[in-house]
Design a protein around this motif. Structure first.
Motif, short mmCIF file in Angstrom:
data_model
loop_
_atom_site.label_atom_id
_atom_site.label_comp_id
_atom_site.label_asym_id
_atom_site.label_seq_id
_atom_site.Cartn_x
_atom_site.Cartn_y
_atom_site.Cartn_z
N GLU A 25 93.46 22.67 -31.00
CA GLU A 25 93.33 22.14 -30.18
C GLU A 25 93.26 21.68 -28.92
O GLU A 25 94.46 20.89 -28.56
N ASP A 26 92.93 21.88 -28.43
CA ASP A 26 92.46 21.50 -26.51
C ASP A 26 91.49 21.26 -26.25
O ASP A 26 90.67 22.80 -25.09
N ILE A 28 88.46 22.08 -27.35
CA ILE A 28 88.00 23.12 -28.52
C ILE A 28 88.90 23.50 -28.87
O ILE A 28 89.72 22.98 -28.33
N HIS A 29 88.73 23.93 -30.35
CA HIS A 29 89.56 24.61 -31.14
C HIS A 29 90.09 26.10 -30.33
O HIS A 29 88.74 27.07 -29.76
N ARG A 30 91.20 27.08 -30.27
CA ARG A 30 91.57 27.66 -29.58
C ARG A 30 91.91 28.62 -30.24
O ARG A 30 93.44 27.90 -31.25
N VAL A 31 92.39 30.02 -30.40
CA VAL A 31 93.18 30.59 -31.23
C VAL A 31 95.03 30.67 -29.90
O VAL A 31 94.80 30.90 -28.64
N LYS A 32 95.67 30.89 -30.56
CA LYS A 32 97.33 30.66 -29.92
C LYS A 32 97.53 32.35 -28.92
O LYS A 32 96.46 33.21 -29.43
N PRO A 33 97.88 31.70 -27.71
CA PRO A 33 97.60 33.53 -26.75
C PRO A 33 99.16 34.19 -27.07
O PRO A 33 99.54 33.56 -28.10
N ASN A 34 98.66 35.79 -27.50
CA ASN A 34 99.34 36.89 -27.46
C ASN A 34 99.66 35.80 -29.07
O ASN A 34 101.34 36.66 -29.44
N VAL A 108 77.50 25.25 -29.24
CA VAL A 108 76.62 25.03 -27.66
C VAL A 108 78.09 24.02 -26.67
O VAL A 108 78.37 24.11 -26.21
N GLU A 109 78.79 22.74 -27.93
CA GLU A 109 79.30 22.32 -26.68
C GLU A 109 80.35 22.86 -26.58
O GLU A 109 81.22 22.70 -25.61
N ASP A 110 81.19 24.14 -27.09
CA ASP A 110 82.25 24.27 -27.07
C ASP A 110 81.74 25.34 -25.63
O ASP A 110 82.72 25.56 -25.11
N TYR A 111 80.94 26.24 -25.53
CA TYR A 111 80.75 26.89 -24.51
C TYR A 111 80.14 26.50 -23.14
O TYR A 111 80.83 26.97 -21.74
N LEU A 112 80.16 25.16 -23.16
CA LEU A 112 79.91 23.75 -22.34
C LEU A 112 81.60 23.61 -21.65
O LEU A 112 81.87 23.14 -20.73
N VAL A 113 82.70 23.64 -22.36
CA VAL A 113 83.73 23.09 -22.06
C VAL A 113 84.10 24.72 -21.15
O VAL A 113 85.00 24.70 -20.31
N GLN A 114 83.94 25.67 -21.75
CA GLN A 114 84.09 27.10 -21.46
C GLN A 114 83.49 27.40 -20.36
O GLN A 114 84.14 27.83 -19.41
N LEU A 115 82.45 26.92 -19.81
CA LEU A 115 81.76 27.25 -18.64
C LEU A 115 82.92 25.97 -17.55
O LEU A 115 83.02 26.88 -15.94
N ASP A 116 83.28 25.31 -17.60
CA ASP A 116 83.88 24.00 -16.85
C ASP A 116 85.39 25.06 -16.54
O ASP A 116 85.78 24.59 -15.54
#
Length: 306
Positions: A25-26, A28-34, A108-116
């Motif tokens: 969690e950061d 929004i939830h994300r997948v660990k890079p690499n 939708v709320e996750d996409y708003l974070v991504q736009l930022d």
């Protein structure tokens, strides 16, 4: 039992469900890079940014960037990356490079974070959002909706919504093709999942989605980024394509009529397809099969290639 399990796997009559991935969690939830993981039985890889790519250590080409927003459908669960519409864009849009921001569980709320956070990828030529009907849920509804999504038909729900059976369901769906097959034949999960979505559209205004459309449009115009929004149907809708099951698309159209963006409702094209069930994974309410990804690519490639 073993014979039936192998038969289903060999002839692709079903698939396992669930996922195994390193999530954190950061905002929004994300997948660990690499890292890599498995979702709906198919292995996937992510890059330095936590975005899905075709293989480990994938190197992006120096080309005009297209950002894809979306959930598990645009992520391409259950399908190899190069067979997804994102992968087909990556292969065939020679003058562009694809950055697939989609991830299972996004709304939708996750996409708003991504736009930022998207400024680190400038300059960007296009942002393409693939909308599935359950994207409308806001944060306040996530927990309730996740609980209700697996409700079975009346008569079963009190038993199978008990914590023990829900955990048992999660275990078997991750391991057994036969379990998914039997549940699909007996329960018709595509109908159950769509009914929950339809109930939401019946009972709620789409204020949260309209607000996102306006913010998305304002953002892309301010940054001089071309944008497209493609609306994808649920499998159950394509069985009849009657107005009563198309209520979500009708309500979405009402709020988009006054918004100056490029909206493309692909539902009618799915309805015209000879056997639309083949466009979806076996006994799945919305996730596309290889054929489904190829079909969406064929519908959208010309638009993005202009």
């Amino acid at each position: 039992f073993i014979f039936l399990e192998f038969t289903l796997r060999i002839f692709n009559l079903s698939q396992i469900q669930g996922y195994k991935a390193e999530l954190y969690e950061d905002k929004i939830h994300r997948v660990k890079p690499n890292s890599e993981g498995i979702v709906l039985g198919d292995k996937f890889f992510v890059d330095d940014f936590g975005l899905r790519v075709p293989k480990k250590n994938y190197k992006y080409k120096d080309a005009n960037k297209i950002i894809i927003l979306g959930d598990s459908v645009a992520f391409g669960v259950g399908v190899k990356e190069e067979k997804t519409f994102a992968g087909l864009f990556r292969k065939n849009l020679i003058n562009n490079e694809i950055y697939n921001f989609a991830l299972f569980g996004y709304q939708v709320e996750d996409y708003l974070v991504q736009l930022d956070e998207i400024s680190k990828f400038y300059p960007i030529e296009k942002i393409v959002y693939f909308l599935t009907l359950n994207d409308v849920y806001d944060h306040a509804n996530v927990q309730t909706v996740k609980y209700s999504e697996n409700k079975y038909r009346k008569g079963f729900k009190r038993i199978f919504n008990h914590d023990f059976f829900r955990q048992l369901n999660n275990f078997f769906r991750d391991k057994l093709y036969l379990y998914t097959f039997l549940k699909g034949v007996i329960v018709d999960p595509q109908a159950s999942w769509f009914q929950n979505v339809l109930n939401y559209y019946n009972k709620n205004e789409l204020n949260f989605l309209e607000s996102f459309f306006l913010k998305f449009t304002e953002f892309t115009k301010k940054q001089n980024i071309k944008s497209h929004i493609f609306i994808l149907p649920y499998e159950f809708q394509t069985r009849s394509c009657s107005p009563d099951v198309l209520l979500p698309q009708i309500k979405i159209k009402k709020i988009t009529d006054g918004i100056n963006n490029n909206f493309h409702n692909l539902t009618s094209e799915f309805c015209k397809y000879k056997n639309p069930k083949k466009l979806y994974l076996k006994y799945d309410p919305m996730h596309l099969s290889e054929k489904g990804h190829e079909f969406v690519y064929s519908l959208t490639n010309g638009i993005l290639n202009k």
